[in-house]
Design an enzyme around this catalytic site. Sequence first.
Site, short mmCIF file in Angstrom:
data_model
loop_
_atom_site.label_atom_id
_atom_site.label_comp_id
_atom_site.label_asym_id
_atom_site.label_seq_id
_atom_site.Cartn_x
_atom_site.Cartn_y
_atom_site.Cartn_z
N CYS A 123 -21.70 5.47 -7.73
CA CYS A 123 -22.97 4.85 -7.90
C CYS A 123 -23.42 4.75 -9.34
O CYS A 123 -24.14 3.86 -9.74
CB CYS A 123 -24.32 5.74 -7.27
SG CYS A 123 -24.28 7.37 -7.77
N HIS A 327 -27.81 11.46 -7.75
CA HIS A 327 -27.47 10.37 -7.38
C HIS A 327 -28.28 9.44 -8.64
O HIS A 327 -29.00 9.91 -9.38
CB HIS A 327 -28.33 9.62 -6.44
CG HIS A 327 -28.03 8.44 -5.58
ND1 HIS A 327 -26.74 7.86 -5.53
CD2 HIS A 327 -28.84 7.24 -5.56
CE1 HIS A 327 -26.92 6.64 -5.16
NE2 HIS A 327 -28.15 6.14 -4.96
N ASN A 351 -31.86 1.77 -6.21
CA ASN A 351 -30.80 2.41 -5.74
C ASN A 351 -29.78 1.65 -5.31
O ASN A 351 -29.72 0.60 -4.63
CB ASN A 351 -31.16 3.03 -4.38
CG ASN A 351 -30.41 4.20 -3.67
OD1 ASN A 351 -29.36 4.09 -4.11
ND2 ASN A 351 -31.02 4.72 -2.63
#
EC number: 3.4.22.54
Length: 810
Positions: A123, A327, A351
């Site tokens: 990510c 994250h 995101n």
Amino acid sequence: MPSAINAAVAQQTAAGSVPSTTSTTTEGTGGGTGGIYSAIISRNQPIIKVKEKTYEELHKKCLEENILYEDPDFPPNETSLFYSQKVPIKFEWKRPREICENPRFIIGGANRTDICQGELGDCWFLAAIACLTLNKKLLCRVIPHDQSFIQNYAGIFHFQFWRYGDWVDVIIDDCLPTYNNQLVFTKSSQRNEFWSALLEKAYAKLHGSYEALKGGNTTEAMEDFTGGVIEFYEIKDAPKDIYKIMKHAIARGSLMASSIDDNLGFHYGAAPRSDIGELIARMVKNLENAQMTYSTVDYQGTDERPAWTIMPMQYETRMSCGLVKGHAYSVTAVEETTYKGEKMRLVRLRNPWGQVEWNGPWSDKSEEWNFIDEEEKIRLQHKIAEDGEFWISLEDFMRHFTKLEICNLTPDTLEADKLQTWTVSVNEGRWVRGCSAGGCRNYPDTFWTNPQYRLKLLEEDDDPEDEEVICSFLVALMQKNRRKERKLGANLYTIGFAIYEVPKEMHGTKHHLQKDFFLYNASKARSKTYINMREISERFRLPPSEYVIIPSTYEPHQEGEFILRVFSEKRSLSEEVENMIEADRPSKKKKGKPIIFVSDRANSNKELTTDEDAGKDGEKTHVDEKKRSSAKAREKSEEETQFRNIFRQIAGDDMEICREELRNVLNNVVKKHKDLKTEGFELESSRSMIALMDTDGSGKINFDEFRHLWDKIKSWQKIFKHYDADHSGTINSYEMRNAVKDAGFRLNNQLYDIITMRYADKNMNIDFDSFICCFVRLDAMFRAFHAFDKDGDGIIKLNVLEWLQLTMYA
């Protein structure tokens, strides 16, 4: 054709430093630091390196031969996927034309909503891509847009990344790993768009495999996209003007990301390395259970196709507010609006999953938007969509997020960017175990051996509101290739740096600061902490002066390469400190032994005499008388008498000894020194000494030559005993630097590295035998160089025969 032996090239290539004019490094091209040093470390490489073909050449060849490109360096098999263990299911590598109808490289422009995370903990990389899409100029540099699945398609694509100071072109084929005809890793929100998947593959190739991308910091990818420099903020300790900093960063085109600590000690997007098996197991389960989901959008008459959704394998933890711990999020905008008559500061985040959003105030469907007029909504690009992007108030952002990372663009990022005023200097270096990997200040015995870089701050800042005479600059230390070497067990080192002011009397010199300096002087500035990130950077404000920067790992003996960049608002100079390469020479009253070439002895007995041979007869007579007087004094000593007797017994009537006899003589004498713990000299050592001291090419040495050797050994023995404080019979490789200096030799870091590699054992210790062999070689090679360097300019010219004669019999 003779080749000049000159130090200038290698050192300028390595670090931009001003070389010593007495260096003996040969000219060279490529191979890291260049010259003899690079020739040594790359001697097992092919003699002729064939230039790699460019993308244009490969693309043209594929079109001419009507074939699809297959990448031999990143093949479509398991070696390109995971290195720590095999995947229990078989992936199919397919080209986009085999996955869907009518594939496209980019549809309607590359944007942040095109990126959806797949079954890999990257990510951090995808968040950086989302940031990259906000700057179209940067995007076009990383992703050349003249690529297509329609026009001139040949199954070949290329992407450009900044790699430790250079932009590199990474060429790939378009085979992608799939399972049940679905992409396993990154994908676009539109099924037939493939730029993000191919960009991820190129980045995986750059680092050796897809697994190498598991876990990281967003700024790492940001730097690779831009060549920029990072700034890192702990939000709980952020400055009061953090909003201004973020707003200014967006205006400058800087890339920005933020993350939330998971309280488990994991970095976002990263699982512990030991959990790669669990990652693969979950990935397999998710792939086997994945269901295709279709949007209600009407795709008739367009190139778009339904997107699929696979929830990414995660070590991240979702919170009730919709945010995810551990994250990375892209920061895509920072704005101010009016809410109920008051100013409200907002932050827009995305995101990388392409879903799962904040559900608190200012989220897509929150009631706060009911108080914002339509025109303002359009300006803020507010929309209700499960696309992973959302607004959040600055107050909530500061409350929930823990880290903010900013990648500032540098002058070399885009030539047309006129907003940047930084000047940049770049130095490459390496920490070598046992030589220049000294660790941090906590290790005073070795800290001083780290590479040192002089920084000259020449001009103060142009700030009319600041009355201080101050220079602003930023130091960035980056360790190289650690991610690519993960499969070899490499991890990021804990790194940092310290800055010291150079004493005025040493300004303008090139001397490596010694141990005592750091024992009695405090640093003027330093990195706030040592941290295991690829790069650590810090802003500083210091008065104009000359400083030295010491980059280091936290612990000593950790070997690796690094790049040190210094950014300053005004003119500055930065270069590696390299000692002048030289050796103390004997008094001119002493006549030096001539150096004779082996091949010339039978013919003309050609000699290359030293400068000391030129003298008047009266001076020679005086020297001879002094020598005879000195010799008589020595002969009276017990050692001299014993010495001659031993030599005569072994040498015989010709008074010359070979390598076996030299070994016996040395070992007999050394045995009498009970305080010197040594097992004696090896046969190879005596062979080397014969070769280096033999001035008439007989393969033997006479008593005078041996006497000269023994006098040297005695003086070196004292140095050895001084540093062998624990009487172990060895000295460590760091102490060897001082021992070499005490013996009258001044070398640079490259030569110290070579000495360590050549003479130290696996524990970085040097025994007496190796110690003496090293000094004999240094002494002989310096004498040889001085004999050839008749004009004293630090350059000698040799043809191939002369070079081989000098080096092979040594």
